[in-house]
Structure formats: structure tokens, C-alpha cells
Write an enzyme that holds these catalytic residues in place. Sequence first.
Site, PDB file in Angstrom:
ATOM      1  N   ASP A   1       0.865  -1.182   0.000  1.00  0.00           N
ATOM      2  CA  ASP A   1       0.000   0.000   0.000  1.00  0.00           C
ATOM      3  C   ASP A   1       0.903   1.234   0.000  1.00  0.00           C
ATOM      4  OD1 ASP A   1      -1.682   2.111   0.672  1.00  0.00           O
ATOM      5  OD2 ASP A   1      -2.850   0.937   2.116  1.00  0.00           O
ATOM      6  N   HIS A   2       0.867   1.958  -1.088  1.00  0.00           N
ATOM      7  CA  HIS A   2       1.805   3.069  -1.239  1.00  0.00           C
ATOM      8  C   HIS A   2       1.482   4.248  -0.314  1.00  0.00           C
ATOM      9  CE1 HIS A   2       5.187   4.911  -2.922  1.00  0.00           C
ATOM     10  NE2 HIS A   2       4.819   5.070  -4.184  1.00  0.00           N
ATOM     11  N   ARG A   3       0.305   4.215   0.313  1.00  0.00           N
ATOM     12  CA  ARG A   3       0.006   5.260   1.307  1.00  0.00           C
ATOM     13  C   ARG A   3       0.822   5.032   2.572  1.00  0.00           C
ATOM     14  NH1 ARG A   3      -6.227   4.218   1.906  1.00  0.00           N
ATOM     15  NH2 ARG A   3      -5.317   2.149   2.048  1.00  0.00           N
TER      16      ARG A   3
ATOM     17  N   ILE B   1       3.673   2.579   2.647  1.00  0.00           N
ATOM     18  CA  ILE B   1       5.054   2.169   2.366  1.00  0.00           C
ATOM     19  C   ILE B   1       5.536   2.876   1.110  1.00  0.00           C
ATOM     20  CG2 ILE B   1       6.420   0.163   1.632  1.00  0.00           C
ATOM     21  CD1 ILE B   1       4.169  -1.372   3.421  1.00  0.00           C
TER      22      ILE B   1
END
Length: 521
Positions: free
Chosen positions: A493-495, A497
Site C-alpha cells: 500500500d503506497h500510502r 510504504i
Amino acid sequence: MTTALNVTVPDLGNIDTVTIIELQVAPGDEVSKDQALITLESDKASMEVPSPLAGKVQNITVKVGDKVRQGDLVLTLLPNESVQTDAQVASKSEQAPKSEQAPPPKNETAATQIVRVPDIGQSAKVDVIEVPIKIGSTIKKNQTLAVLESDKASMEIPSPIAGVVTEIAIKVGDKVSQDTIICTVETAEQGASVAPAVSAPAQTTSAPPAPPAPVQQAAPVAAPQASGETYASPGVRRLARELGIELKAITPTGEKGRMTKQDLNAWIKNRMQGSGLGIEPMPAVDFSQFGKIEFQDLSRIKKISAKFLHRNWVNIPHVTQFDEVDITDLEDFRVQHKAKAEERGVKLTLLVFLMKAVVASLKAFPPFNASLSANGEQLILKHYFHIGVAVDTPGGLVVPVVRDVNLKGFMELAEELKALSAKARAGQLTPKEMQGSSFTISSLGGIGGTAFTPIINAPDVAILGVSKSRIAPVFKDGTFVPRLMLPLSLSYDHRVIDGAQGAHFITHLAEMLGDMRQLLF
Ligand code: CAO
């Protein structure tokens, strides 16, 4: 004590039997006074049976498809307030006194027929809710000219003749009653005969219109296939109109092409889901126009997982980081201990080593063993290491959770994995056994493929995809050597990591798998 009230089929006018085409309530439902309970249909019109009082539906004595007559019991109702009577309560249609006849339009000619509203079984004016014709339209006999709706029923008014519409006297929103002029139609033949539901032909301009037809002759509901019209109950029409929905946009699934309440609800739900993203929902396509097709129901698990996968896919900004890991030494170790595991009745596959290595990397990178808070402003770091394992079953994908992987040895994990995957394939997992993961592994290594992009099993923030290992030449100490390489696909999850953390995590995992002795530290 509250007395149950019998709700029966109301006065049907001249109609003998009608068919139950929709049950709009179920036993236990709370209903308000006048709420539609059941939809009835003759071959000419449909109508709803309203609730005589507010209360709770106790028992439904009919089912869709049943033929019923006036006075037949359809359901029992427990009224909110006790009633003093045990008499049957039936919704009574008002008898239809003749309404005043509207004058014919001025531009009649010898070849023009005036079409009027037939006997609609009630004296009160009803709403015009659709006028699906235009001036100049060529219409067929029985094509719908107008759809009328009272608070009890909707009916489509068919044309008694074929011809060209030359004048339209009504519009949506008008209130009409028997003998109101709908339109004039120029017929191919002069003086062509008209159905009883229609006024006298134009050459008798000054004569009174023909007597109105009895209701069963007056309002046949056009079959949708024949006329291209939508076939729906009054409740569905009313709701669609209130919400500004064109019924024609919805594919009906009911009997004889009827639009059901479920069709409307499903369409609304689909639109809401689609519009949330600002994108159009998928259109319904009739594939039979391209060739032979068949319908197959999705399994229960597929239907459930589809929702979660879709939710996760659209809500989480996914990034997938790929890597290839040298597991040559690990594989040697696994093969050495395979026989010992088999003595214990378990299979020592790569997966248990992956689970242990993943825990080591989760400890090194705590944000991977976390969830995002519901308001998206906090990271919930977990001090437990429960690993979800995707298992392919005949019914679809399920994800049992192996708890406290950090506290268990390889053999114990192999045993637990064997038991959980057997339970999963037998469809015997409990909801608890599928909850609480902090990270998930999806291994397709036993099947094949070089890489894939796994969807995060929210509320986890990352998932590891494992593909099939293969021997590949690796340049080592100045020469190419054959090594067993394992492809990994880490979606995160780019939010939570960022890219650098993703690369660090997978590199750390590669180190662990490259030399499992490091797990001892
Ligand atoms: N590379 C090469 N071979 C592999 C491998 C890999 N990465 N992973 C497993 N194998 C081998 C095993 O060693 C075993 O070989 P042998 O039969 O010769 O000993 C064989 O493949 C089958 O393994 P397995 O599937 O029985 O066992 P597993 O522990 O690897 O996996 C389980 C268990 C339950 C995860 C697996 O059976 C499964 O269901 N996988 C599918 C998961 C899935 O569908 N994921 C997709 C999710 S996204 O839609």
C-alpha cells in the site's frame, strides 16, 4: 392482543384470475399503510395490493406464478395497533363511472382515428407517466401509446390501430381519465375499424365516442419484445421516476422480460459504485448476439471474494515490487529434511520457510506488519505475526491465517498448513480462522508463472506473491553457475510504504531466504 389481519386479492373488476408476479415483502417485514405488498397481473394490466394498515407481515400464502381470484388470501399482517375486527381486509378498487368525454381534436380527417383513454377501472384521474410516441411516429397495432399510473396500478395503453401519429393530446404529468384523448392516428385505410377502447372514427366527429371497453379489453400490457417497451410493476415505475431513471437503460431479468425491483436495485447499486469513482459502470451486453452462450452461477466464495478484491483494488494504491531470490541452499536444506517431515505425515514445502523468512523481514520493517487506521491518519503496528496464506479451493480463493508464526518451528508450521489447507478445500474453515492476518502470502509456485501482481488482503498493507522457482545461470565469482531462483512479487500500500521501503523489504527477504541461518539472529 393484536389480531392478525387477512389481506386478500381486491376487487378485480371483470377479471377472473390474475397471476402473482412479484412479492414485494417477506415475512417479518415492517410495512406502512398503503405500502405495496404484492404485484398482480392479468394479461392486460398489472396492479399492486397495498397494505391496509401499518404492521408486520406475518405469513405469505402465495408465491410468484400463483393464479389468484378476488378474495383469495395473499398474506396475513400483524397490525401495529390492534384492530377490532377479524374480518378480511381487501383493497377495494373503485368502480369506474363513466367520465366526461373530451371533444375530439380539430384536425380530424376521414383517415384519422382518435384514440382515447379506455375504461381504466376507476373514476379518479390518473397520471400520465410515459408517452413513448412522437408526432410522425409510425406505430403498430398494440404498440404502447401511453403509460398511466394510479396509486394502485400502472397500465400501458395500446394502440388499437396501426398508422402514423399526427397529433398527441397528452404529456407526461397530465391527469387523465376514461375517454381523455391520447392522440390521433392517421390510418392506412379510411374508416378502419377501431378497438372498443378507442373513440369513434373521425368521420363521426360529431357523434359521441364509442362506449368504453371493459377494463380487461382496454389495457393490455404490451410485450416488451414486441414493442420495445419496458414491462414493470407500478412500484418499480414509481421509484424509477422518482429517481429520474430511464427504465429502458436497465436489462430486465423477470418473467416475460419484466423489470423487477431487484433489477432496479442492482442497477442503482452498480451506478452508485461506479459513480463513486466517477467512471461509468460496465454495460450489460447481450452476448447471444455474437454466438451460443450459457450462464454459470459464480460460487458463493467467488461472489464474496469478488467484492473484497474489488474494494481493495480500487481503494488501495498498489505498487508491486519484483525480485528474484537465490534459494539453492534453502532447497538443499528442504530436500534433506523432507523425509523426516514425511515420517511425521507432513510435506515440508517452500512455503513454511517463506513464512519464517517473512516474519524476520516484518520484524525488521514494522510498517509492513501494520494496518492503516480507518481515518487514514495513523499506522496500527502489530506485535503479533499472523500470516494469511491464500489457498486455492474448488469453490474459490480463501485465506486461512496461521497464528504466531514467530513462535512456531518449521515442522509445526507444515503441520498447521496441511490441516488448514485441507479444511479450506473441504469448505470447513471458520470465519475466525480467516481473520486477523497481519501479512499475507499467495504462492502460485506449485503451479507456474514468472511473476504476478497480488491484490493486498486489506487491512494488511502488503502481500507477497511467490511464483515458480527455476534453475537460472547466475554470475558468481567470475563465472556463471546454475542456481535455483525464486521469483517474488511484493505488492504494498503506497500510502503506508514508499518505494525505498518496498525495495529494502524484498532485499532483506532475499537475504533471509538466501541463508536461513540468519533467522537465528
Ligand atoms: N517453485 C517451485 N515449486 C514449488 C514452489 C515454488 N515456488 N512452491 C511449491 N512448489 C512445489 C512444492 O514443492 C510441491 O512439489 P512436490 O509435490 O514435488 O513436493 C508442489 O509445488 C505443490 O506444492 P503445494 O501447493 O502442495 O504446497 P505449497 O506449500 O507450496 O502451497 C498452498 C500450499 C495451500 C498455498 C497451495 O496448495 C495453494 O493453494 N496455492 C494457490 C494459492 C493461490 O491460489 N493464490 C492465488 C491468489 S491470487 O488469486
